[in-house]
Motif scaffolding. Sequence first.
Motif: not given
Lengths: 155, 380
Positions: B77-84
């Motif tokens: 999730y954290s990495e997903y947030m970073r990409d978003v």
Amino acid sequence: MATKTATLPKKKGKKKFVPSIVAFACNWCSYAGADTAGTNRVQYSPHFRVIRTMCSGRVTPGMVLKAFKLGADGVLVSGCHFGDCHYIFGNYKAVEQFDKTKGLVRTLGLEDGRIRLEWVSAAEGDRWGQVIDEFVDQITKLGPSPLNPQPKFEE
Amino acid sequence: MDATVEQLKKNRVFLCLECGKCTAVCPISRYNKSYSPRRLIAEGLFYGGDDLYSDQLLWSCLTCQLCSQRCPVDVKYSEYMRDVRAEAYNRGEWGKPTHGGALHHVMEMTASPTLKQKRTDWIEKGLKTKKKGDVLYFVGCLPYHQELFCKDFDFSPVSIAQDTVRILNHIGIEPVVMENECCCGHDLYWLGQLEKFDELGQQNIKDLKKTGAKTIITACPECAYTLKEVYAQRKIGDSGIEIKHISEVVAENIGKFKFTEQAQTISYQDPCRLGRYMGIYDQPRQALAAVPGVELHEMPRNRRGAICCGTTNWMNCGATSKRIQHGRLEEAKATGAETLVTACPKCQIHFRCSECGDESQKVGIQLTDFVNVIASALKG
């Protein structure tokens, strides 16, 4: 008032540095002071851009640093004299903010002379011209900021 | 649309079971009912992203990875947030930076190769540092924190840097301190400013190689994690240098330390980058336990389940952040500890901020850094 930077004779071969300066002026005193300078036809250096803020206390370190980041050679913060603030204590807050700004600018390795805090009232059009002229001279002496990607020079 | 699909694939978001465990543990969702990791994931999965990118709540995520720990299918999730966020940033979106964005501007400015910073004023007489050598101390943002927070919060962030050097000197290490050190870029990375981050990373690796150091020691978990893992992940380049957090160094050399008796009860806050990201839980505890007289009272939510300090990346701090901090400090106080020790300078700044202001609102617990505790107990 005679301008120092604009009327200086050009030296041949050596191009004179033209600083880009950002001046944050408060709505109630300094911006009105700059206005007075205009209506009184005070002659002074044109190498600055005014940004009107509601109060000098609103000018955070972040705003000054952003100006430097975008290539400003100097930043002036100007507000009402003590006791004259429209919001009573806004300029005291400006002093606090400016202290922090000074520390950050120094740590970044920029000269102390690149930032300045001044008090100019709405009636002091002449003084506004004087302050700008002095500051432009000061920055011209310091030369371009290391963060300015394309310093301008006189033709 | 392609960018959205790639984000979802890369971070295993397609596997989401919609069980909602992420929202159940999220420290933000606990106090801010409109924030939900599960909803943000669903928005990306089902509605294709346009609304998602303009959502202000996007910037609230602490990237503390508490949700990833509980996720049964390991959605990153954290990495997903970073990409978003990276995509949102490209579209011109941005959150609400704290301190007027001053620290973000500083981070970006340090990437400039023409800038000559004056950041070594904190090196007092008696602290031994070198220009070239095997061990390098990576200071991080501390000199800037000093200028911004010293007066308001009544503490000196550079004392962390001074005490780190003191500890290293005590075990016979004279660290190299770079005069013109760049920011590691941690915050810009998690806020999706990836181009600027790469620029900082390349500049850093070039500078670090120049010093000829073989080991880098840092007192900031964020710097440690970024230098160690993120530069490799982003393929910025391998400096070939070993990176250690100061707590690892202290724990390894614990036999070399001579301590005086310190009578204090403490509690320990696990910083997310040091704990959940790098798995360093035991070293700081071992080091603290080695100081005679120091009694460690663990908080109920510790180690893998530790709660974040409430703000990350200097972004979207608000009432929710203050409630998280207040809750955490009360938890620490309830253990009977006098002092809350943290290994991350930013945790301390955030907790101190929450302790500012109205006297009746204060929890009344002292705050200090891990290195301060160790350094104050040193003999001689």
